[in-house]
Design an enzyme around this catalytic site. Structure first.
Site, mmCIF file in Angstrom:
data_model
loop_
_atom_site.group_PDB
_atom_site.id
_atom_site.type_symbol
_atom_site.label_atom_id
_atom_site.label_comp_id
_atom_site.label_asym_id
_atom_site.label_seq_id
_atom_site.Cartn_x
_atom_site.Cartn_y
_atom_site.Cartn_z
ATOM 1 N N ASP A 272 1.632 9.850 1.579
ATOM 2 C CA ASP A 272 0.820 9.555 0.406
ATOM 3 C C ASP A 272 -0.543 9.055 0.872
ATOM 4 O OD1 ASP A 272 3.160 10.042 -0.967
ATOM 5 O OD2 ASP A 272 3.144 8.146 -2.083
ATOM 6 N N HIS B 43 6.521 11.508 6.759
ATOM 7 C CA HIS B 43 7.591 12.497 6.708
ATOM 8 C C HIS B 43 7.180 13.798 7.413
ATOM 9 C CE1 HIS B 43 10.143 10.343 3.624
ATOM 10 N NE2 HIS B 43 9.009 9.634 3.611
ATOM 11 N N SER C 7 -2.994 2.984 7.549
ATOM 12 C CA SER C 7 -3.585 3.754 8.590
ATOM 13 C C SER C 7 -3.780 5.211 8.267
ATOM 14 C CB SER C 7 -2.888 3.539 9.898
ATOM 15 O OG SER C 7 -3.773 3.852 10.925
#
Length: 295
Positions: free
Chosen positions: A90, A147, A254
């Protein structure tokens, strides 16, 4: 003027000390005080806690436990098209596009080299020369687990020590070679679309970078490059991932940089700078390689 001051502070602030202090504080179990800090963070950054498996802030004993909170199983559906590579995190797209020979675009007026990003590993530089890249920035409010864009077999992990500059859009636009200067964990996978690198970039107050197979990679920060190699898919001990599986996480902060081989993928037209990303949404269309299945 304010932006100039912010950039100047990046060079003079004790970033390592601040990062260590933040990491220490984020692991404290301070009861009501921890809950208060989490509640203030949720309110200030407008975090959507209804997506979390545990939406009540009182359920988190430390700030880090809250920060890496898992989401509900249905919160991020994964694109099921076998040719689709999906977004790993995200956030927002910082930049994306072709790799020009060995140069990766950072921001207007700034490029950095694959050689610097990949710690001088000529074999990896050759794998991604003239390929494509996507840089995803994770803001404080975002879900901070990372992911897999596609099925893959882990072949190598490299820890590269470095600076701890902030990686927000202002810093990316003003500090040269930012992602090749900062601390990072380079994860290299064999996929049906050729080699892929997923690089987890550290930053100021990023308490740690973790992977699901190795646990905490940093800290400690020993100032040396470390390298781990892993078996092929057909060998004992292979580390195999399916598309959409979690592979790592940030405790604060980050950026994720993805590298793809030349003619490995076709990036989506929607990946313009500052485009929103969500885990599982389409990132690119893969171009199956002649040596598939996975090596």
């Amino acid at each position: 003027m304010l932006d100039r001051i912010k950039i100047a502070l990046q060079y003079v602030l004790p970033k390592l000390w601040l990062t260590q202090l933040a990491g220490w504080g984020a692991e404290l179990q301070a009861g009501w005080l921890t809950k208060l800090v989490i509640d203030l963070f949720v309110r200030f950054y407008r975090v959507d806690m209804q997506e979390a498996q545990q939406p009540e802030t009182s359920a988190y004993r430390t700030f880090n436990a809250f920060f890496v909170r898992p989401l509900r199983d249905d919160a991020r559906p994964i694109d099921s098209d076998p040719d689709a590579l999906v977004m790993p995190a995200d956030g927002i797209v910082s930049q994306s596009g072709p790799i020009a020979g060995g140069l990766v675009f950072q921001a207007k007026g700034h490029h950095y080299s694959l050689e610097a990003l990949l710690a001088g590993d000529e074999r990896l530089v050759d794998d991604f020369r003239d390929g494509s890249f996507v840089t995803t920035y994770l803001a404080p409010r975002d879900y901070h687990r990372v992911h897999m864009p596609c099925n893959g077999v882990l072949r190598e992990m490299i820890y590269v020590p470095g600076e701890l500059f902030s990686v927000n859009p202002l810093t990316a636009a003003n500090i040269p070679n930012l992602f090749a200067r900062n601390e990072r964990v380079i994860c290299v996978f064999a996929t049906d679309f050729g080699p892929m690198a997923q690089i987890l970039v550290g930053a100021t107050i990023v308490g740690s970078i973790e992977t699901t197979w190795a646990g905490v990679v940093t800290p400690p920060r020993e100032g040396i490059i470390k390298r781990w190699r892993y078996p092929r898919a057909d060998e004992d001990g292979a580390v195999v991932f399916l598309k959409g599986q979690e592979m790592g996480r940030f405790k604060l902060g980050s950026t994720v940089v993805n590298l793809f081989a030349n003619d490995g993928v076709s990036l989506g037209d929607h990946l313009h700078s500052r485009a929103a990303t969500r885990v599982g949404g389409r990132l690119a269309t893969g171009i199956a390689q002649a040596d598939s299945p996975l090596p």
